[in-house]
Design a protein around this motif. Structure first.
Motif, PDB file in Angstrom:
ATOM      1  N   THR A  47       2.154  -2.640  -2.328  1.00 53.92           N
ATOM      2  CA  THR A  47       1.968  -1.195  -2.109  1.00 53.92           C
ATOM      3  C   THR A  47       0.643  -0.771  -2.749  1.00 53.92           C
ATOM      4  N   GLU A  48      -0.046   0.193  -2.108  1.00 52.33           N
ATOM      5  CA  GLU A  48      -1.386   0.554  -2.558  1.00 52.33           C
ATOM      6  C   GLU A  48      -1.419   1.596  -3.685  1.00 52.33           C
ATOM      7  N   TRP A  49      -0.548   1.447  -4.693  1.00 55.88           N
ATOM      8  CA  TRP A  49      -0.586   2.367  -5.830  1.00 55.88           C
ATOM      9  C   TRP A  49      -1.938   2.245  -6.534  1.00 55.88           C
ATOM     10  N   LYS A  93       9.127   4.684  13.629  1.00 56.94           N
ATOM     11  CA  LYS A  93      10.090   5.435  14.439  1.00 56.94           C
ATOM     12  C   LYS A  93       9.382   6.211  15.560  1.00 56.94           C
ATOM     13  N   ASP A  94       8.271   6.863  15.200  1.00 57.70           N
ATOM     14  CA  ASP A  94       7.581   7.693  16.195  1.00 57.70           C
ATOM     15  C   ASP A  94       6.980   6.851  17.315  1.00 57.70           C
ATOM     16  N   LEU A  95       6.490   5.663  16.971  1.00 59.25           N
ATOM     17  CA  LEU A  95       5.944   4.776  18.003  1.00 59.25           C
ATOM     18  C   LEU A  95       7.031   4.414  19.013  1.00 59.25           C
ATOM     19  N   ARG A 107     -11.185   6.951   7.470  1.00 60.13           N
ATOM     20  CA  ARG A 107      -9.787   7.046   7.019  1.00 60.13           C
ATOM     21  C   ARG A 107      -8.849   6.282   7.958  1.00 60.13           C
ATOM     22  N   PHE A 108      -7.787   5.710   7.378  1.00 57.27           N
ATOM     23  CA  PHE A 108      -6.792   4.927   8.125  1.00 57.27           C
ATOM     24  C   PHE A 108      -7.391   3.675   8.761  1.00 57.27           C
ATOM     25  N   LEU A 109      -8.461   3.177   8.120  1.00 56.54           N
ATOM     26  CA  LEU A 109      -9.015   1.883   8.527  1.00 56.54           C
ATOM     27  C   LEU A 109      -8.870   0.894   7.372  1.00 56.54           C
ATOM     28  N   GLY A 130      -1.789  -7.695  -0.627  1.00 60.94           N
ATOM     29  CA  GLY A 130      -1.511  -7.161   0.716  1.00 60.94           C
ATOM     30  C   GLY A 130      -2.141  -5.811   0.954  1.00 60.94           C
ATOM     31  N   ARG A 131      -2.898  -5.305  -0.040  1.00 58.89           N
ATOM     32  CA  ARG A 131      -3.490  -3.965   0.083  1.00 58.89           C
ATOM     33  C   ARG A 131      -4.970  -3.929  -0.293  1.00 58.89           C
ATOM     34  N   ASN A 132      -5.546  -5.100  -0.480  1.00 59.01           N
ATOM     35  CA  ASN A 132      -6.985  -5.195  -0.796  1.00 59.01           C
ATOM     36  C   ASN A 132      -7.414  -4.279  -1.956  1.00 59.01           C
ATOM     37  N   GLU A 178       4.610  19.340  11.998  1.00 60.95           N
ATOM     38  CA  GLU A 178       4.074  19.200  10.635  1.00 60.95           C
ATOM     39  C   GLU A 178       3.288  17.897  10.539  1.00 60.95           C
ATOM     40  N   PHE A 179       2.156  17.942   9.836  1.00 65.15           N
ATOM     41  CA  PHE A 179       1.309  16.751   9.753  1.00 65.15           C
ATOM     42  C   PHE A 179       1.172  16.228   8.322  1.00 65.15           C
ATOM     43  N   LEU A 180       2.051  16.660   7.426  1.00 65.37           N
ATOM     44  CA  LEU A 180       1.901  16.241   6.021  1.00 65.37           C
ATOM     45  C   LEU A 180       2.195  14.758   5.841  1.00 65.37           C
ATOM     46  N   ARG A 181       1.503  14.174   4.861  1.00 64.61           N
ATOM     47  CA  ARG A 181       1.765  12.781   4.480  1.00 64.61           C
ATOM     48  C   ARG A 181       2.600  12.785   3.212  1.00 64.61           C
ATOM     49  N   GLU A 182       3.591  11.929   3.132  1.00 64.65           N
ATOM     50  CA  GLU A 182       4.328  11.802   1.879  1.00 64.65           C
ATOM     51  C   GLU A 182       3.360  11.351   0.790  1.00 64.65           C
ATOM     52  N   GLY A 183       3.616  11.829  -0.408  1.00 64.06           N
ATOM     53  CA  GLY A 183       2.728  11.464  -1.516  1.00 64.06           C
ATOM     54  C   GLY A 183       1.542  12.421  -1.652  1.00 64.06           C
ATOM     55  N   ALA A 203       7.668   0.944  -2.746  1.00 64.62           N
ATOM     56  CA  ALA A 203       7.590   2.109  -1.853  1.00 64.62           C
ATOM     57  C   ALA A 203       6.765   1.753  -0.618  1.00 64.62           C
ATOM     58  N   PHE A 204       6.924   2.514   0.473  1.00 67.64           N
ATOM     59  CA  PHE A 204       6.205   2.163   1.710  1.00 67.64           C
ATOM     60  C   PHE A 204       4.726   2.493   1.618  1.00 67.64           C
ATOM     61  N   LYS A 205       4.355   3.270   0.594  1.00 68.47           N
ATOM     62  CA  LYS A 205       2.945   3.594   0.331  1.00 68.47           C
ATOM     63  C   LYS A 205       2.868   4.159  -1.083  1.00 68.47           C
ATOM     64  N   LEU A 234      -0.881  -5.263   4.875  1.00 69.70           N
ATOM     65  CA  LEU A 234       0.189  -6.128   5.381  1.00 69.70           C
ATOM     66  C   LEU A 234       1.019  -5.409   6.439  1.00 69.70           C
ATOM     67  N   GLY A 235       0.554  -4.218   6.853  1.00 73.68           N
ATOM     68  CA  GLY A 235       1.228  -3.476   7.925  1.00 73.68           C
ATOM     69  C   GLY A 235       1.650  -2.095   7.473  1.00 73.68           C
ATOM     70  N   PHE A 236       1.828  -1.196   8.449  1.00 68.91           N
ATOM     71  CA  PHE A 236       2.283   0.158   8.103  1.00 68.91           C
ATOM     72  C   PHE A 236       3.798   0.226   8.156  1.00 68.91           C
TER      73      PHE A 236
HETATM   74  C1  UGA Z   1       2.405   9.986   8.519  1.00 76.02           C
HETATM   75  C2  UGA Z   1       1.172  10.773   8.989  1.00 76.02           C
HETATM   76  O1  UGA Z   1       0.005  10.313   8.298  1.00 76.02           O
HETATM   77  C3  UGA Z   1       1.358  12.282   8.759  1.00 76.02           C
HETATM   78  O2  UGA Z   1       0.244  12.989   9.288  1.00 76.02           O
HETATM   79  C4  UGA Z   1       2.649  12.726   9.446  1.00 76.02           C
HETATM   80  O3  UGA Z   1       2.892  14.106   9.223  1.00 76.02           O
HETATM   81  C5  UGA Z   1       3.815  11.904   8.902  1.00 76.02           C
HETATM   82  O4  UGA Z   1       3.580  10.509   9.162  1.00 76.02           O
HETATM   83  C6  UGA Z   1       5.078  12.376   9.588  1.00 76.02           C
HETATM   84  O5  UGA Z   1       5.164  12.228  10.810  1.00 76.02           O
HETATM   85  O6  UGA Z   1       5.925  13.010   8.941  1.00 76.02           O
HETATM   86  P1  UGA Z   1       3.323   9.160   6.134  1.00 76.02           P
HETATM   87  O7  UGA Z   1       4.278   8.328   6.941  1.00 76.02           O
HETATM   88  O8  UGA Z   1       3.857  10.014   5.037  1.00 76.02           O
HETATM   89  O9  UGA Z   1       2.503  10.163   7.111  1.00 76.02           O
HETATM   90  O10 UGA Z   1       2.247   8.173   5.464  1.00 76.02           O
HETATM   91  P2  UGA Z   1       0.792   7.617   5.846  1.00 76.02           P
HETATM   92  O11 UGA Z   1      -0.131   7.984   4.766  1.00 76.02           O
HETATM   93  O12 UGA Z   1       0.400   7.976   7.222  1.00 76.02           O
HETATM   94  O13 UGA Z   1       1.041   6.033   5.772  1.00 76.02           O
HETATM   95  C7  UGA Z   1       1.896   5.372   6.704  1.00 76.02           C
HETATM   96  C8  UGA Z   1       1.840   3.863   6.517  1.00 76.02           C
HETATM   97  O14 UGA Z   1       0.572   3.350   6.908  1.00 76.02           O
HETATM   98  C9  UGA Z   1       2.027   3.413   5.068  1.00 76.02           C
HETATM   99  O15 UGA Z   1       2.848   2.252   5.043  1.00 76.02           O
HETATM  100  C10 UGA Z   1       0.615   3.063   4.605  1.00 76.02           C
HETATM  101  O16 UGA Z   1       0.582   2.129   3.598  1.00 76.02           O
HETATM  102  C11 UGA Z   1       0.018   2.529   5.898  1.00 76.02           C
HETATM  103  N1  UGA Z   1      -1.468   2.610   5.975  1.00 76.02           N
HETATM  104  C12 UGA Z   1      -2.068   3.831   5.949  1.00 76.02           C
HETATM  105  C13 UGA Z   1      -2.214   1.449   6.125  1.00 76.02           C
HETATM  106  O17 UGA Z   1      -1.675   0.326   6.172  1.00 76.02           O
HETATM  107  N2  UGA Z   1      -3.573   1.556   6.231  1.00 76.02           N
HETATM  108  C14 UGA Z   1      -4.212   2.773   6.212  1.00 76.02           C
HETATM  109  O18 UGA Z   1      -5.459   2.792   6.324  1.00 76.02           O
HETATM  110  C15 UGA Z   1      -3.447   3.917   6.062  1.00 76.02           C
END
Ligand code: UGA
Length: 429
Positions: free
Chosen positions: A383-385, A263-265, A248-250, A408-410, A151-156, A318-320, A254-256
């Motif tokens: 958090t980037e709300w 965990k996955d890393l 996207r994802f650039l 921390g989120r510009n 599954e590739f869904l993102r929370e939120g 929240a983490f995001k 302050l970190g992910f």
């Molecule tokens: C991530 C993946 O994006 C999903 O595709 C995957 O399915 C999911 O893990 C999973 O394995 O279940 P998620 O952890 O819900 O999804 O959230 P992300 O949107 O990926 O964000 C992860 C972290 O990276 C957050 O802390 C967010 O703030 C941070 N982030 C994200 C950044 O610091 N910069 C960015 O440009 C994007």
């Protein structure tokens, strides 16, 4: 089709609700009786935009139901999804005991051919182990297939991601389950790729690691931007216009964090080690991520000098954005780091305050984001709300003892913040 989802966490519950929405009959199983009771009564244990409506609608339509009985789910379905947690172990590997237990329970309940699908994020070769376990524990000696369907869904954004996936990955050993798996996803407008099981498992870990790498890459560049007076956002925009890179994802931060990337890393590095490969590149990704938080904390202490007894307002727990999930949240980590230095915190999050209360003590939870700055020495955005962009900056400036904002989120523009009279410190700008 008739499906069962075992595990009603973020992945299991959203997947179950979305499969019901596209017309399947879905049973969601969880061994947590209290949680099942809440779901049966129409409650939703997590905050995920759009989920509550979807669950209500499909329960009412008779397509979605909840039970604690795995046997019931297995008996009444053709396809059984495993969507249970795979938490990290102290050495960085993954605890697969929930998967193993569910595989045994499925095996014990099988009386005819079933397709057993792994949805949980697992290390490569878990599919083989699940198949072995089912074979060993299935007294009825019936045929079955194990499929990896990550599954590739993102929370939120989970409902949106699930109903509009970029791709559907189906990892199989034989072709027998393929038509059923394709039929399952047929209502969704997504390309389907069929691979072997190990490749499907690797696609998931490799994708998440790549996204984490992308974030660490721009975070490393943000350090260079700060040292040279460049602006990381402009750099990211310029890079992102290249289709091969993508914007996207650039977003420097302050970190992910969260329950997936960290965990996955670790798990990916560990499993690679076990088969004799050194994924040193990903260790560097982890290092950059940890350093990013260190640098942000240092920025705060360099500016405020002594943090002991300083009052700091923190926006975001929240983490995001768009979630109430605080697992491995950089915002929570930041709060702990500031508290360790003796800072006194006033905190706010639009959805995560209840869950944060379980991991944060001695802070003042402020229900109104515009009241957080009251009496503080500085304000921090963690958090980037999206709604934080609507913060009443004039009120915050007046409420702070000195108008200092660490972002921390510009979320804001440096020139505009300066014009408003703030000492404004963000990431890589
Ligand atoms: C991530 C993946 O994006 C999903 O595709 C995957 O399915 C999911 O893990 C999973 O394995 O279940 P998620 O952890 O819900 O999804 O959230 P992300 O949107 O990926 O964000 C992860 C972290 O990276 C957050 O802390 C967010 O703030 C941070 N982030 C994200 C950044 O610091 N910069 C960015 O440009 C994007």
């Amino acid at each position: 089709m008739k499906l069962t989802l075992i595990g009603t966490g973020y992945v299991g519950l959203v997947t179950g609700a979305c499969f019901a929405e596209i017309g399947h009959r879905v049973i969601c199983v969880d061994n947590d009786a209290a949680k099942v009771k809440v779901l049966q009564a129409g409650g939703i244990p997590i905050y995920e935009p759009g989920l509550e409506e979807l669950v209500k609608k499909n329960v009412a339509a008779g397509r979605l139901s909840f039970t604690t009985s795995t046997a019931e789910g297995v008996e009444q379905s053709d396809v059984i999804f495993i969507a249970v947690p795979t938490p990290p172990l102290p050495d960085g590997s993954v605890d697969l005991s929930f998967i193993e237990k569910v595989a045994r329970e499925i095996a014990a309940a099988m009386t005819g051919y079933k397709i057993v699908v792994d949805k949980s994020t697992v290390p490569v070769r878990t599919g083989e182990k699940v198949a072995e376990t089912i074979k060993r524990y299935c007294k009825a000696r019936v045929e079955f297939d194990v499929v990896s369907n990550p599954e590739f869904l993102r929370e939120g954004f989970a409902v949106e991601d699930l109903l509009h996936p970029d791709r559907v990955v189906i990892g199989v050993k034989s072709q027998r389950p393929v038509p059923a798996m394709k039929e399952l996803y047929a209502p969704l407008p997504a390309p389907v790729i069929v691979t072997d099981i190990s490749s499907a498992e690797l696609i998931k870990h490799a994708s998440n690691s790549f996204l984490a790498l992308k974030i660490s890459y721009i975070n490393a560049i943000s350090v260079l931007c700060e040292a040279t007076g460049a602006n990381v956002e402009e750099v990211a925009n310029g890079m992102g216009m290249d289709d091969r890179i993508g914007r996207r994802f650039l977003n420097a931060s302050l970190g992910f964090g969260g329950s997936c990337f960290p965990k996955d890393l670790s798990a990916f590095i560990k499993i690679a080690e076990q088969v004799g490969c050194d994924l040193g590149l990903l260790k560097e990704v982890q290092k950059i991520n940890a350093a990013q938080m260190d640098r942000f904390v240092k920025k705060i202490s360099d500016t405020l000098w002594v943090l002991k007894d300083k009052k700091i307002g923190v926006l975001g727990l929240a983490f995001k954005q768009n979630t109430d999930d605080v697992r491995m949240s950089p915002a929570i980590d930041l709060c702990h780091r500031l508290q360790k230095e003796g800072a006194i915190l006033r905190v706010h999050d639009p959805k995560a305050m209840e869950k944060a209360a379980a991991v944060l003590s001695d802070v003042t939870f402020v229900p109104d984001m515009n009241a957080v700055a009251e009496g503080c020495d500085a304000l921090v955005i963690a958090t980037e709300w999206e709604e934080f962009k609507q913060l009443d900056l004039e009120r915050a400036r007046k409420a702070l003892s000195h108008p200092i904002l660490f972002d921390g989120r510009n979320l804001f523009h440096p020139a505009e913040m300066e014009r408003l009279g703030f000492i404004y410190k963000s990431i890589g700008r």
